[in-house]
Scaffold this motif. Structure first.
Motif, PDB file in Angstrom:
ATOM      1  N   ASP A 226      -7.631  39.098  23.225  1.00 49.68           N
ATOM      2  CA  ASP A 226      -8.120  38.647  24.524  1.00 49.68           C
ATOM      3  C   ASP A 226      -7.370  39.415  25.621  1.00 49.68           C
ATOM      4  N   ILE A 227      -8.070  40.352  26.261  1.00 46.35           N
ATOM      5  CA  ILE A 227      -7.456  41.243  27.256  1.00 46.35           C
ATOM      6  C   ILE A 227      -8.290  41.236  28.539  1.00 46.35           C
ATOM      7  N   VAL A 228      -7.593  41.178  29.666  1.00 47.83           N
ATOM      8  CA  VAL A 228      -8.219  41.385  30.975  1.00 47.83           C
ATOM      9  C   VAL A 228      -7.445  42.511  31.647  1.00 47.83           C
ATOM     10  N   PHE A 229      -8.168  43.464  32.193  1.00 43.05           N
ATOM     11  CA  PHE A 229      -7.530  44.562  32.913  1.00 43.05           C
ATOM     12  C   PHE A 229      -7.476  44.217  34.393  1.00 43.05           C
ATOM     13  N   LEU A 230      -6.307  44.423  34.970  1.00 40.62           N
ATOM     14  CA  LEU A 230      -6.074  44.165  36.387  1.00 40.62           C
ATOM     15  C   LEU A 230      -6.084  45.502  37.109  1.00 40.62           C
ATOM     16  N   SER A 231      -6.861  45.594  38.168  1.00 37.52           N
ATOM     17  CA  SER A 231      -7.016  46.867  38.863  1.00 37.52           C
ATOM     18  C   SER A 231      -6.757  46.719  40.359  1.00 37.52           C
ATOM     19  N   PRO A 232      -5.961  47.626  40.929  1.00 37.81           N
ATOM     20  CA  PRO A 232      -5.762  47.600  42.382  1.00 37.81           C
ATOM     21  C   PRO A 232      -6.924  48.248  43.138  1.00 37.81           C
TER      22      PRO A 232
ATOM     23  N   ASP B 162     -10.998  49.010  44.209  1.00 45.32           N
ATOM     24  CA  ASP B 162     -12.191  48.207  44.501  1.00 45.32           C
ATOM     25  C   ASP B 162     -13.111  48.188  43.275  1.00 45.32           C
ATOM     26  N   GLU B 163     -14.136  47.364  43.342  1.00 42.92           N
ATOM     27  CA  GLU B 163     -15.002  47.174  42.169  1.00 42.92           C
ATOM     28  C   GLU B 163     -15.712  48.449  41.739  1.00 42.92           C
ATOM     29  N   ARG B 164     -16.233  49.205  42.693  1.00 44.83           N
ATOM     30  CA  ARG B 164     -16.953  50.436  42.348  1.00 44.83           C
ATOM     31  C   ARG B 164     -16.040  51.425  41.625  1.00 44.83           C
ATOM     32  N   THR B 165     -14.852  51.641  42.173  1.00 43.97           N
ATOM     33  CA  THR B 165     -13.903  52.579  41.570  1.00 43.97           C
ATOM     34  C   THR B 165     -13.446  52.078  40.205  1.00 43.97           C
ATOM     35  N   THR B 166     -13.171  50.784  40.106  1.00 42.80           N
ATOM     36  CA  THR B 166     -12.733  50.213  38.825  1.00 42.80           C
ATOM     37  C   THR B 166     -13.813  50.385  37.767  1.00 42.80           C
ATOM     38  N   ARG B 167     -15.046  50.109  38.117  1.00 40.50           N
ATOM     39  CA  ARG B 167     -16.151  50.280  37.150  1.00 40.50           C
ATOM     40  C   ARG B 167     -16.266  51.739  36.701  1.00 40.50           C
ATOM     41  N   GLU B 168     -16.122  52.661  37.640  1.00 40.53           N
ATOM     42  CA  GLU B 168     -16.204  54.088  37.310  1.00 40.53           C
ATOM     43  C   GLU B 168     -15.079  54.475  36.346  1.00 40.53           C
TER      44      GLU B 168
ATOM     45  N   LYS C  93     -13.220  43.214  30.104  1.00 42.93           N
ATOM     46  CA  LYS C  93     -13.074  42.228  31.174  1.00 42.93           C
ATOM     47  C   LYS C  93     -12.069  42.799  32.174  1.00 42.93           C
ATOM     48  N   PHE C  94     -12.392  42.671  33.460  1.00 40.24           N
ATOM     49  CA  PHE C  94     -11.473  43.203  34.461  1.00 40.24           C
ATOM     50  C   PHE C  94     -11.595  42.436  35.758  1.00 40.24           C
ATOM     51  N   ILE C  95     -10.565  42.578  36.570  1.00 33.66           N
ATOM     52  CA  ILE C  95     -10.569  42.017  37.916  1.00 33.66           C
ATOM     53  C   ILE C  95     -10.212  43.156  38.872  1.00 33.66           C
ATOM     54  N   PRO C  96     -11.138  43.540  39.750  1.00 32.37           N
ATOM     55  CA  PRO C  96     -10.857  44.601  40.718  1.00 32.37           C
ATOM     56  C   PRO C  96     -10.148  44.058  41.955  1.00 32.37           C
ATOM     57  N   SER C  97      -9.696  44.980  42.778  1.00 26.47           N
ATOM     58  CA  SER C  97      -9.098  44.671  44.087  1.00 26.47           C
ATOM     59  C   SER C  97      -7.913  43.716  43.993  1.00 26.47           C
TER      60      SER C  97
END
Length: 162
Positions: free
Chosen positions: A53-59, A61-67, A79-83
């Motif tokens: 069970d992993i969630v990636f945390l990203s600093p 924005d959503e568009r950049t994180t998805r890319e 699974k991730f959380i942007p911004s």
């Protein structure tokens, strides 16, 4: 154990520590550079924790994180959380509210900078923080585990049954 992994620094070969700290201090003109280059030890480490069970945390924005996720993880469902801003307390509050199956005592944050540790400490000091030293040492804020590579970190995780 559930894992929350910071995309910057742990996965991507980019150091955002100073820029994120400036942003935290109120600088509105901070642009976060990104890359699709991953650290050389990431692929092996990911193959060992994949399926957990992993969630990636990203600093980012959503568009950049998805890319980034599309390029780095290709066909994996991630699974991730942007911004996510650090070291703000509300940062990890988002993790635990958006993914209620994650609880502080059952979650290990995998990070690579003092800001990653501070984010966890500001939210709940019971969260285990596992730090891989990349650009700066995490020692100042006493992580639960600290290693110089993800390979070394994984060996410690296995020994401690994380």
């Amino acid at each position: 154990m559930k894992y929350a992994v910071w995309l910057d620094g742990v996965v991507l070969d980019v150091d955002l520590t100073e820029l994120l700290y400036k942003k935290f201090k109120g600088d509105k003109d901070v642009n976060l550079p990104y890359t699709f280059n991953v650290h050389k030890d990431w692929e092996d480490f990911y193959s060992k924790i994949k399926g957990k069970d992993i969630v990636f945390l990203s600093p980012y924005d959503e568009r950049t994180t998805r890319e980034i996720i599309e390029k780095v993880f290709k066909n994996d469902v991630i699974k991730f959380i942007p911004s996510m801003s650090k070291p703000e307390k509300k940062c990890l509050g988002r993790l635990f509210s958006e993914f209620p199956e994650f609880q502080p005592l059952e979650t290990a944050i995998i990070g690579s900078s003092p800001l990653d540790l501070l984010s966890a400490r500001f939210y709940d000091s019971r969260i285990k923080v596992l730090c891989v030293n990349r650009y700066t040492s995490c020692a100042k804020y006493s992580p639960y585990l600290m290693a110089n590579s993800l390979e070394e970190l994984y060996d410690l995780m296995v020994k401690l049954k994380l």
